[in-house]
Structure formats: C-alpha cells, structure tokens
Design a protein around this motif. Structure first.
Motif, PDB file in Angstrom:
ATOM      1  N   ILE A 194      97.219  53.864  75.434  1.00  0.00           N
ATOM      2  CA  ILE A 194      96.125  53.557  74.624  1.00  0.00           C
ATOM      3  C   ILE A 194      95.726  55.107  73.924  1.00  0.00           C
ATOM      4  O   ILE A 194      95.317  54.971  72.596  1.00  0.00           O
ATOM      5  N   VAL A 195      95.892  56.000  74.747  1.00  0.00           N
ATOM      6  CA  VAL A 195      95.632  57.633  73.957  1.00  0.00           C
ATOM      7  C   VAL A 195      96.631  57.516  72.617  1.00  0.00           C
ATOM      8  O   VAL A 195      95.890  57.865  71.630  1.00  0.00           O
ATOM      9  N   LEU A 196      97.820  57.194  72.698  1.00  0.00           N
ATOM     10  CA  LEU A 196      98.651  57.192  71.673  1.00  0.00           C
ATOM     11  C   LEU A 196      98.429  56.403  70.615  1.00  0.00           C
ATOM     12  O   LEU A 196      98.280  56.758  69.442  1.00  0.00           O
ATOM     13  N   MET A 197      97.902  55.122  71.031  1.00  0.00           N
ATOM     14  CA  MET A 197      97.702  54.058  69.832  1.00  0.00           C
ATOM     15  C   MET A 197      96.322  54.476  69.288  1.00  0.00           C
ATOM     16  O   MET A 197      96.409  54.259  68.134  1.00  0.00           O
ATOM     17  N   PHE A 198      95.351  54.967  69.846  1.00  0.00           N
ATOM     18  CA  PHE A 198      94.115  55.631  69.200  1.00  0.00           C
ATOM     19  C   PHE A 198      94.433  56.783  68.389  1.00  0.00           C
ATOM     20  O   PHE A 198      93.878  56.895  67.229  1.00  0.00           O
ATOM     21  N   ALA A 199      95.240  57.310  68.715  1.00  0.00           N
ATOM     22  CA  ALA A 199      95.725  58.522  67.767  1.00  0.00           C
ATOM     23  C   ALA A 199      96.325  58.137  66.447  1.00  0.00           C
ATOM     24  O   ALA A 199      96.026  58.752  65.429  1.00  0.00           O
ATOM     25  N   VAL A 200      97.323  56.982  66.789  1.00  0.00           N
ATOM     26  CA  VAL A 200      97.868  56.462  65.499  1.00  0.00           C
ATOM     27  C   VAL A 200      96.914  55.883  64.549  1.00  0.00           C
ATOM     28  O   VAL A 200      96.745  56.045  63.367  1.00  0.00           O
ATOM     29  N   MET A 201      95.870  54.844  65.193  1.00  0.00           N
ATOM     30  CA  MET A 201      94.879  54.374  64.547  1.00  0.00           C
ATOM     31  C   MET A 201      94.013  55.443  63.518  1.00  0.00           C
ATOM     32  O   MET A 201      93.623  55.178  62.526  1.00  0.00           O
ATOM     33  N   PHE A 202      93.500  56.539  64.481  1.00  0.00           N
ATOM     34  CA  PHE A 202      92.618  57.483  63.832  1.00  0.00           C
ATOM     35  C   PHE A 202      93.464  58.088  62.486  1.00  0.00           C
ATOM     36  O   PHE A 202      93.142  58.563  61.678  1.00  0.00           O
ATOM     37  N   TRP A 203      94.934  58.430  62.960  1.00  0.00           N
ATOM     38  CA  TRP A 203      95.577  58.999  61.906  1.00  0.00           C
ATOM     39  C   TRP A 203      95.573  58.040  60.606  1.00  0.00           C
ATOM     40  O   TRP A 203      95.571  58.614  59.448  1.00  0.00           O
ATOM     41  N   PHE A 204      95.644  56.923  60.709  1.00  0.00           N
ATOM     42  CA  PHE A 204      95.773  55.917  59.515  1.00  0.00           C
ATOM     43  C   PHE A 204      94.220  55.963  59.004  1.00  0.00           C
ATOM     44  O   PHE A 204      94.213  56.134  57.702  1.00  0.00           O
ATOM     45  N   ASN A 205      93.311  55.513  59.841  1.00  0.00           N
ATOM     46  CA  ASN A 205      91.948  55.342  59.400  1.00  0.00           C
ATOM     47  C   ASN A 205      90.889  55.470  60.508  1.00  0.00           C
ATOM     48  O   ASN A 205      90.776  54.567  61.162  1.00  0.00           O
ATOM     49  N   TRP A 206      90.277  56.490  60.236  1.00  0.00           N
ATOM     50  CA  TRP A 206      89.157  56.725  61.275  1.00  0.00           C
ATOM     51  C   TRP A 206      88.190  55.630  61.321  1.00  0.00           C
ATOM     52  O   TRP A 206      87.565  55.445  62.415  1.00  0.00           O
ATOM     53  N   GLN A 207      87.641  54.941  60.381  1.00  0.00           N
ATOM     54  CA  GLN A 207      86.613  54.030  60.293  1.00  0.00           C
ATOM     55  C   GLN A 207      87.077  53.015  61.209  1.00  0.00           C
ATOM     56  O   GLN A 207      86.410  52.376  62.106  1.00  0.00           O
ATOM     57  N   LEU A 208      88.356  52.386  61.005  1.00  0.00           N
ATOM     58  CA  LEU A 208      88.694  51.098  61.849  1.00  0.00           C
ATOM     59  C   LEU A 208      89.052  51.573  63.345  1.00  0.00           C
ATOM     60  O   LEU A 208      88.655  50.766  63.921  1.00  0.00           O
ATOM     61  N   ALA A 209      89.346  52.712  63.542  1.00  0.00           N
ATOM     62  CA  ALA A 209      89.511  53.314  65.036  1.00  0.00           C
ATOM     63  C   ALA A 209      88.220  53.351  65.483  1.00  0.00           C
ATOM     64  O   ALA A 209      88.434  53.005  66.972  1.00  0.00           O
TER      65      ALA A 209
ATOM     66  N   THR B  93      99.143  47.900  57.540  1.00  0.00           N
ATOM     67  CA  THR B  93      98.599  48.599  58.162  1.00  0.00           C
ATOM     68  C   THR B  93      97.380  47.981  59.119  1.00  0.00           C
ATOM     69  O   THR B  93      96.959  48.311  60.033  1.00  0.00           O
ATOM     70  N   LEU B  94      96.740  47.064  58.248  1.00  0.00           N
ATOM     71  CA  LEU B  94      95.929  46.196  59.056  1.00  0.00           C
ATOM     72  C   LEU B  94      96.389  45.460  60.127  1.00  0.00           C
ATOM     73  O   LEU B  94      95.758  45.269  61.079  1.00  0.00           O
ATOM     74  N   ILE B  95      97.587  44.847  59.686  1.00  0.00           N
ATOM     75  CA  ILE B  95      98.471  43.958  60.920  1.00  0.00           C
ATOM     76  C   ILE B  95      98.377  44.960  62.183  1.00  0.00           C
ATOM     77  O   ILE B  95      98.363  44.422  63.045  1.00  0.00           O
ATOM     78  N   LEU B  96      98.881  46.323  61.731  1.00  0.00           N
ATOM     79  CA  LEU B  96      99.179  47.113  62.845  1.00  0.00           C
ATOM     80  C   LEU B  96      97.927  47.378  63.549  1.00  0.00           C
ATOM     81  O   LEU B  96      97.984  47.492  64.978  1.00  0.00           O
ATOM     82  N   PHE B  97      96.945  47.438  62.923  1.00  0.00           N
ATOM     83  CA  PHE B  97      95.408  47.753  63.817  1.00  0.00           C
ATOM     84  C   PHE B  97      95.288  46.641  64.689  1.00  0.00           C
ATOM     85  O   PHE B  97      94.783  46.788  65.899  1.00  0.00           O
ATOM     86  N   ILE B  98      95.297  45.374  64.114  1.00  0.00           N
ATOM     87  CA  ILE B  98      95.043  44.161  64.846  1.00  0.00           C
ATOM     88  C   ILE B  98      95.915  43.991  66.090  1.00  0.00           C
ATOM     89  O   ILE B  98      95.582  43.746  67.104  1.00  0.00           O
ATOM     90  N   THR B  99      97.413  44.363  65.818  1.00  0.00           N
ATOM     91  CA  THR B  99      98.170  44.350  66.867  1.00  0.00           C
ATOM     92  C   THR B  99      97.757  45.362  68.263  1.00  0.00           C
ATOM     93  O   THR B  99      98.061  45.233  69.390  1.00  0.00           O
ATOM     94  N   TYR B 100      97.479  46.635  67.610  1.00  0.00           N
ATOM     95  CA  TYR B 100      97.180  47.686  68.629  1.00  0.00           C
ATOM     96  C   TYR B 100      96.041  47.288  69.146  1.00  0.00           C
ATOM     97  O   TYR B 100      95.916  47.578  70.457  1.00  0.00           O
ATOM     98  N   LEU B 101      95.066  46.488  68.562  1.00  0.00           N
ATOM     99  CA  LEU B 101      93.842  46.414  69.290  1.00  0.00           C
ATOM    100  C   LEU B 101      93.889  45.391  70.321  1.00  0.00           C
ATOM    101  O   LEU B 101      93.341  45.700  71.432  1.00  0.00           O
ATOM    102  N   LYS B 102      94.886  44.301  70.322  1.00  0.00           N
ATOM    103  CA  LYS B 102      94.970  43.284  71.228  1.00  0.00           C
ATOM    104  C   LYS B 102      95.682  43.988  72.480  1.00  0.00           C
ATOM    105  O   LYS B 102      95.121  43.758  73.698  1.00  0.00           O
ATOM    106  N   PHE B 103      96.514  44.901  72.263  1.00  0.00           N
ATOM    107  CA  PHE B 103      97.018  45.599  73.498  1.00  0.00           C
ATOM    108  C   PHE B 103      96.086  46.634  74.186  1.00  0.00           C
ATOM    109  O   PHE B 103      96.294  46.985  75.287  1.00  0.00           O
ATOM    110  N   VAL B 104      95.307  47.191  73.333  1.00  0.00           N
ATOM    111  CA  VAL B 104      94.288  48.163  73.909  1.00  0.00           C
ATOM    112  C   VAL B 104      93.379  47.576  74.840  1.00  0.00           C
ATOM    113  O   VAL B 104      93.156  48.136  75.999  1.00  0.00           O
ATOM    114  N   PHE B 105      93.055  46.262  74.572  1.00  0.00           N
ATOM    115  CA  PHE B 105      92.051  45.802  75.468  1.00  0.00           C
ATOM    116  C   PHE B 105      92.624  45.061  76.684  1.00  0.00           C
ATOM    117  O   PHE B 105      92.012  45.149  77.731  1.00  0.00           O
ATOM    118  N   ARG B 106      94.009  44.693  76.418  1.00  0.00           N
ATOM    119  CA  ARG B 106      94.450  44.072  77.495  1.00  0.00           C
ATOM    120  C   ARG B 106      94.318  44.654  78.739  1.00  0.00           C
ATOM    121  O   ARG B 106      94.228  43.993  80.032  1.00  0.00           O
TER     122      ARG B 106
END
Length: 623
Positions: free
Chosen positions: A181-196, A311-324
């Motif tokens: 979760i920590v690393l996925m959020f780090a990657v998401m913030f690296w790509f775009n802080w608004q979506l993260a 990148t949007l697809i990556l965000f959606i995929t990470y999002l599902k895993f973060v909440f699971r």
C-alpha cells in the motif's frame, strides 16, 4: 448478547510485539537466516505486485493509444519500421510474456516467503517450547502446587500454536500489505498527486464503515456460537439421558426444547450472514465511488495530456488492490493482539524465577557416606501457616530412622527439604557435616534413592522406567535392580517382559508390582541414602509383604528415612522420630518409646486396636 470486545488498534499491539521480540530474541536470532530469506522473498513479491499492472499500461500507451508523452511504435529503435503489423504482434507478445513472468515471479516469491516464514516460526516456537519445558523442570513444588496443570499444558500447546500460526497468517500478510500500500501510494503520487489524494480522502470512510460492521459481525458470531453451544448441550443432555426420557415419555418435551434452541441458532446464523453480505456490498459501493472519482478526474487529466491512458489504468488497478487488504487489517490486528496475549502467558512462565537454585559458589557433592543432620530447621509454605518449628535430629551412616505422626504433622515436608524441593526458612540441613546448600542440587539428588507413596511411573517400557533411576545403566544393571526389588520374575512372566509399556492396553499390573518397579528404579542408583514415603500405603497384605521384602534387601548398608502411618512397618527401625504439629515430640526405639507411654504409645495402641477390630469384623463376615 455478551459484551463486545474492545476494538484493538495496531499501535496498541506494537509495544507487545516489540516486547515479545526482545524476550524471544535468542530463539529468533538462531533462525535469522530463514527470516532474512523470507524477508527478501517478501520484498521481491511486493516489487512484482507493483510491476504487475505495468504491461497493461504499456499496451495502452504504446499500442492502443500512443500519445505525445509515450513513444509511438516507429520510434522504438529495435522494432522493424517497415512492417508495423509485425511490430504490434511482437511488442504485444513481449508484454504478454512480461506479464506472465512478473505474475509468476510474484507467486513464487509469495510461496518462498510463506514457506520460509512458516519454517522459521515453527522452529522458533519449537525452541521456545523446549526452553519453557526446561524452565518448568527447575521451578519449585510451590509453583507447581499453585499452578493448574491444564493451564500449563494449554500454554505449551494452544498458546504456542497461536503464536506460530499468527506469524504466518497475520504478521506476514500484514507486513506485505502495508509495504504494498505504501509503495503503491508512492508510485501514484509520483505520477499524479491529484489522483492519489482521492483514495486517501475516501479511505477513512471505508475503514470506519468496515470496522463498525465488522464489530457487529463479531458480536453476532459470538452469540451464534453461544446458541450452538446451548443447542449441543440440549442434544447431549437428551441423548445422555435417553433411558429416562423414554421411561418418562419426555420425547415431545425434549423435541420442543431442541427446536427452540435450533431456531435461535438459525436466527443468529442468518443475521451474521446478512451483515457479512451487507459489508461486502458496502465495500464494493465505496470502492465504486472511489473508482468513479478517479475516472472522472483521470479522464480530464488524460484529455489535458497530463497523464497517459495507461497511467489511468495503472491507477484504477492500484486502487482496487489498495482497498482490498484494508478489509483484512482489523482481522490481522486482532490475531496479532491474541498472539501477543499468548506470548505474554508464555513469558509469565519464563519470567518466574526458580526458588531452588545453586549458589554461585556451589560445588558438586563428592560421594557421600550418608550422615544426615537437621539443625533447628523451620519451614512454612506461607507466612501464616508454620509447618516445621526448630526440628533437630540426625541419621548416622547406615542407620534406619522412621518418621511417624498424624497426617499434616510435617513428616513429608522433612523429606521434601532433604531433596531440596524446598529450602528451609531457618536452620540448616547437613550431609556428611556440610550444609546441603553448599552442593549443587543435582549432585545431591543423584545420591538419594526415592520410593514414594504413589507408584509414579512413566508411560514407557518397564526397562526404561527402571533405567530412569540410573540413566547410564546397562541391561545387566536393570535386571539386577529388578531382582533386588523382587520384580524380575513377574516382569519375565509378562507377555512383553521388560518391554511391557506401563499403562499399555492389556498390561495389568497390581499396585504391589508397580511399587516394586519403583523400588527397582531406586535400587539401580545404588545411592547411600534411601527415602521411603509411605511405600506400602493402600496395598493388600500379600503385596505389602512382597514390597517390604524388596525394601529390606535394598536398605542394607544405607541411611534410610521412612515416612509412614503404619507403625508395624517402623517398629524394627533403629530409631523412631515422632512428629507432632511440626515439632519433635519423642524419639527412640520402639521399645523405649512404648515404655514412655507418651505420643508414640498412644499412636501404636490405637493402631493395634483398629487392626484387631478390623480382623474381628473380617472373621464375622467370613463365618
């Protein structure tokens, strides 16, 4: 419904885990290589999980909708610009294989992390269990008398297994999920802080909702288990008393009671299922809201050229895993808190200091002659109940001394002090003129043979039971000890002889036979001191004669202390010491004590009268 359990936060569990890690560090460090390999495999699996959606991102960005921020196929130098269709097929194949390789790597790493952690946890628990068992052997009888054997066994089994299981099924997944979760959020913030920020804002609502419903489910499940217990109790009661139920024609009444409990159990079970289903739907709905918000803002950013479709697809995929895994955090923390409680129960044992231990300057006792002296010895199990007061007597080498008196007078306590099962509060116990505390405990006990009131034999062969008296004894020594105990003949007459397992189905030994095996166990030690604590109590006349004959052979040339209520066994001893309320009332030979007409005379006369009354009663019954 029972009182709901308090919700446990991770921050409340961490101090306990740190404390247990510190306490069990020697055992953990011994398995450090396995833990390190499991940690590396865990990091590898987390890295693979982060990379797993990337082939899909590249397929979108490089093949389906290439953008200015992502290279077109013709710009990739190693592709064939003359044949765009073959380039698409080649790149797609490479990315598909890459996806398989990443997924396979993740699965393998997760496997090695789980197996390595399971092996490490099992070996650590095995080491801790062995440490606890060894420590228990050194704790005093005072501790064992207060402790409940069932509770101690539970700490060896259930508590240790809970620690092992939690390390594999809760600690490892919790660490893996937190890292991911920590690393996925780090990657998401690296790509775009608004979506993260969107999942970060939604996550607290998700967590609170999950916790609230989860607590309700736990309460209902506890109530359901209570109803199931009541249902089982009703069924067991009816089946156990089936004769009475049929005789009194209570079948219809029992059926009604069972049906009532059955309905209550069904109601609670259905309620738990409804809550669980509601939680799943609620989680899916909150996840859908978060996904919709990410899509809403993400599509705007894609159209603005800020991020790519991949990148949007990556965000959606990470999002599902973060909440699971967030739904499992409460379960993991609860299991960790229970394992911490189990660890603390184990530490209660390990932190208990042995009362009986060697002095720093204690030496191994040399071969002893058998002179024993109690010098003004006082002892009590607690401050309010004195057991012995100013006890002084001696036993010369080769002398046989009997301790007699009423129950609770302190006779067996004297034996326990000589064996250093306890230490006196006042006075000294000397062997061969030297304080027993000057010697190492084991070196004294090894030179004392003991036959107790109960034939405490182990569930192993007769040969092994005898050999426990002298662990380095060979076959000849075992058989010689059995002969001295008048046990060799009946042992050979058993179907399996010396290999007969005590307590084995079909191996029926009388009390006298069991006691003679115990005598053989004492005889094999060839100790200069022998302690006999009610060795013939509860035996019939035949077995008693056989046991006494065996004891007579083994007492020759040894210093013997006999504790007995049966004054017929002690009247031929060299000296009789009468204990009364923790004090020595009289001592001397049978003849001299009878002439005094004191405590011993009263005890002996009373016992003779009882024996004569029982004999007359037996004669009257047999005609």
């Amino acid at each position: 419904m029972g009182k709901a359990k308090k919700k446990v936060a991770l921050r409340e569990v961490i101090p306990g885990l740190v404390g247990l890690t510190r306490a069990f560090w020697p055992q953990i460090r011994a398995r450090g290589h396995l833990i390190a390999l499991s940690g590396l495999a865990l990091l590898c699996s987390v890295g693979a999980r982060l990379l797993e959606p990337w082939p899909l991102k590249l397929i979108f960005d490089w093949i389906i909708v290439p953008t200015d921020s992502a290279p077109a196929l013709e710009s990739i130098s190693w592709l064939n610009a003359a044949d765009p269709l073959s380039n698409v097929g080649l790149l797609l194949a490479i990315l598909a294989v890459t996806f398989i390789v990443i997924a396979g790597t993740r699965v393998m790493c997760e496997y090695f992390a789980a197996v390595g952690m399971a092996l490490a946890a099992t070996r650590i628990v095995t080491d801790i269990r062995a440490r606890m068992f060894g420590h228990l052997q050194r704790l005093s009888l005072r501790f064992h008398h207060k402790a409940k054997s069932g509770d101690l066994i539970t700490r060896f089994t259930y508590d240790m297994e809970r620690i092992r299981d939690t390390a594999v099924t809760a600690l490892l997944p919790l660490v893996a999920n937190i890292l991911t979760i920590v690393l996925m959020f780090a990657v998401m913030f690296w790509f775009n802080w608004q979506l993260a920020l969107i999942p970060l804002i939604v996550m607290p609502f998700f967590y609170m909702s999950s916790m609230r419903t989860g607590n309700k489910i736990q309460g209902v499940v506890r109530e359901h288990r209570k109803r199931d217990g009541a249902l089982a109790a009703t069924a067991a009661e009816a089946i156990g008393a089936i004769k009475l139920v049929q005789a009194l024609n209570l079948g219809a009444l029992q059926e009604k009671a069972f049906a009532n409990q059955n309905k209550k159990s069904l109601k609670q079970g259905a309620k738990a299922q409804r809550l669980a289903a509601a939680l799943e739907r609620k989680v899916e709905f909150i996840l859908a809201i978060a996904t919709a918000l990410v899509l809403w803002r993400g599509v705007q950013l894609v159209l603005a050229g800020t991020i790519t479709p991949g990148t949007l697809i990556l965000f959606i995929t990470y999002l599902k895993f973060v909440f699971r895994p967030m739904r499992q955090v409460a379960k993991y923390v609860t299991k960790l808190s229970r394992a911490t409680a189990s660890g603390e129960r184990v530490m209660e044992i390990l932190d208990t200091a042995p009362e009986i231990k060697d002095r720093p300057d204690a030496i191994s006792a040399p071969p002893i002659r058998g002179q024993i002296q109690f010098d003004n010895v006082s002892f009590s199990y607690d401050e309010n109940t004195p057991i012995l007061s100013k006890i002084s007597f001696s036993v010369a080498p080769g002398e046989r001394v009997a301790l007699v008196g009423s129950s609770g007078s302190g006779k067996s306590t004297i034996i326990s002090l000589l064996l250093r099962l306890y230490d006196p509060q006042e006075g000294r116990i000397l062997i061969d003129g030297r304080d027993i505390l000057d010697f190492k405990v084991d070196s004294i006990r090894q030179q004392i043979g003991v036959v107790l009131q109960e034939s405490l034999l182990f569930a192993v062969s007769i040969r092994d039971n005898i050999a426990y008296g002298g662990l380095d004894a060979d076959e000849n020594a075992i058989e010689n000890a059995a002969r001295l105990a008048n046990a060799h003949t009946f042992i050979n007459n058993l179907e399996n002889g010396y290999d007969t397992v005590i307590g084995e189905r079909g191996a029926t030994l009388s009390g006298g036979q069991l006691q003679r095996i115990a005598i053989a166990r004492a005889a094999i030690r060839e100790a200069p001191i022998m302690i006999l604590d009610e060795p013939t109590l509860g035996l019939d006349n035949v077995n008693r004669r056989e046991v006494n004959a065996a004891l007579e052979q083994n007492m020759q040339g040894k210093s013997v202390i006999l504790v007995t209520h049966d004054l017929m066994d002690s009247r031929n001893f060299d000296r009789i010491v009468v204990i009364d309320n923790g004090r020595i009332a009289e001592q001397g030979t049978h003849e001299s004590l009878m002439k005094l007409r004191g405590s011993y005379h009263a005890l002996y006369s009373n016992q003779v009268n009882q024996n004569e009354a029982e004999l007359e009663k037996h004669r009257a019954l047999t005609g």
